[in-house]
Design a protein around this motif. Structure first.
Motif, mmCIF file in Angstrom:
data_model
loop_
_atom_site.group_PDB
_atom_site.id
_atom_site.type_symbol
_atom_site.label_atom_id
_atom_site.label_comp_id
_atom_site.label_asym_id
_atom_site.label_seq_id
_atom_site.Cartn_x
_atom_site.Cartn_y
_atom_site.Cartn_z
ATOM 1 N N ARG A 1 8.068 -13.211 15.027
ATOM 2 C CA ARG A 1 7.868 -12.257 16.170
ATOM 3 C C ARG A 1 8.692 -12.378 17.351
ATOM 4 N N GLU B 1 7.844 -3.181 14.982
ATOM 5 C CA GLU B 1 7.205 -2.183 13.995
ATOM 6 C C GLU B 1 8.293 -2.012 12.716
ATOM 7 N N GLU C 1 6.946 -4.997 10.458
ATOM 8 C CA GLU C 1 5.796 -4.520 9.827
ATOM 9 C C GLU C 1 6.040 -3.526 8.778
ATOM 10 N N ASN C 2 6.895 -2.543 8.960
ATOM 11 C CA ASN C 2 7.560 -1.602 8.033
ATOM 12 C C ASN C 2 8.394 -2.403 6.749
ATOM 13 N N GLU D 1 5.806 -4.150 4.744
ATOM 14 C CA GLU D 1 4.777 -3.091 4.089
ATOM 15 C C GLU D 1 5.440 -2.609 2.828
#
Length: 260
Positions: free
Chosen positions: A105, A116, A119-120, A123
């Motif tokens: 991060r 974002e 995280e995408n 996922e």
């Protein structure tokens, strides 16, 4: 689906895999690269596995290739997500950043990249990995339970001038009886041929011979015993051994050499 079609689908799938890698999709690939549905590809891989096993040509390497191909269907995802993952992976590779680094991060902030996107990325990868495990288990269960999906030859007689018949059991335990005589050929839903629904009957020698020829050409891999020599018995028996249920038997036999 026949073995020729299954192999064609497999070849197209292999090409899609190779083309996606050449295009720079190293983790996932756009589903639009596939020329057929995932379900048809899964069915094709299963048919190729059955064919390879029955022809006694199944090595560990070939089995692993089929298993990898089956589970890697999970890597073909919708085009938008595939593009997002690919772009972010290229950015990670450019700066040699490990997405699993505990300081990821801070690194992203330093490079002006959004959390974002990370995280995408994570996922989507998580979903793909879960789907790969699911597909691997699905294919493993299929091969472990093999024998439940195609007909089995229970008994037969091939004595010239005396007896020419074969008895089968379908995956759902339906009986199937095949009788070849001078008067023609009969296929019934029966254990010994005396009773049961008639599935196929032909008394015209011309149609019997041409149907047998068409069936032999349709299924080039022979699953019948070596000492089954009557060409008509052999062709019809081999066809039934490729079928998964009686409706398929009826369809294949009646469409092999249609009457004009």
């Amino acid at each position: 689906m026949e073995i020729k079609e299954a192999k064609k689908i497999y070849d197209e799938y292999s090409s899609a895999w190779e083309n996606s890698i050449k295009a720079g999709y190293t983790i996932v690939a756009p589903q639009s690269y596939l020329k057929t549905s995932k379900e048809d590809i899964k069915k094709a891989l299963k048919i190729i596995w059955v064919h390879t096993k029955k022809t006694k040509n199944l090595s560990d390497d070939k089995l692993n290739i089929l298993k990898i191909g089956y589970s890697n269907l999970a890597t073909f995802i919708n085009d938008t997500d595939a593009e997002k993952v690919s772009e972010f992976q290229k950015w990670l590779d450019e700066f040699r950043i490990d997405p699993n680094n505990e300081h990821i991060r801070e690194m992203l902030a330093d490079k002006n990249q959004s959390i974002e996107k990370l995280e995408n990325f994570i996922e989507i990868q998580k979903k793909v990995n879960q789907e790969m495990l699911k597909l691997n288990e699905e294919f493993t269960n299929y091969i472990n339970n093999y024998g439940e999906f195609t007909a089995k030859l229970i008994a037969y007689a091939d004595v010239e001038g005396k007896a020419c018949w074969a008895r089968f059991r379908m995956p759902n335990n339906d009986p199937c009886w095949l009788s070849v005589a001078q008067g023609g050929i009969v296929v019934k839903k029966s254990i010994i041929g005396l009773f049961g629904a008639e599935l196929y009957k032909e008394t015209n020698v011309y149609y019997v011979g041409n149907t047998a020829k068409a069936l032999s050409e349709r299924y080039s891999d022979n699953l019948t015993p070596t000492n089954m020599r009557n060409p008509v018995l052999k062709a019809f028996s081999n066809t039934i051994l490729h079928c998964s249920d009686l409706p398929e038997v009826v369809h294949i036999l009646n469409s092999a050499f249609p009457k004009t």
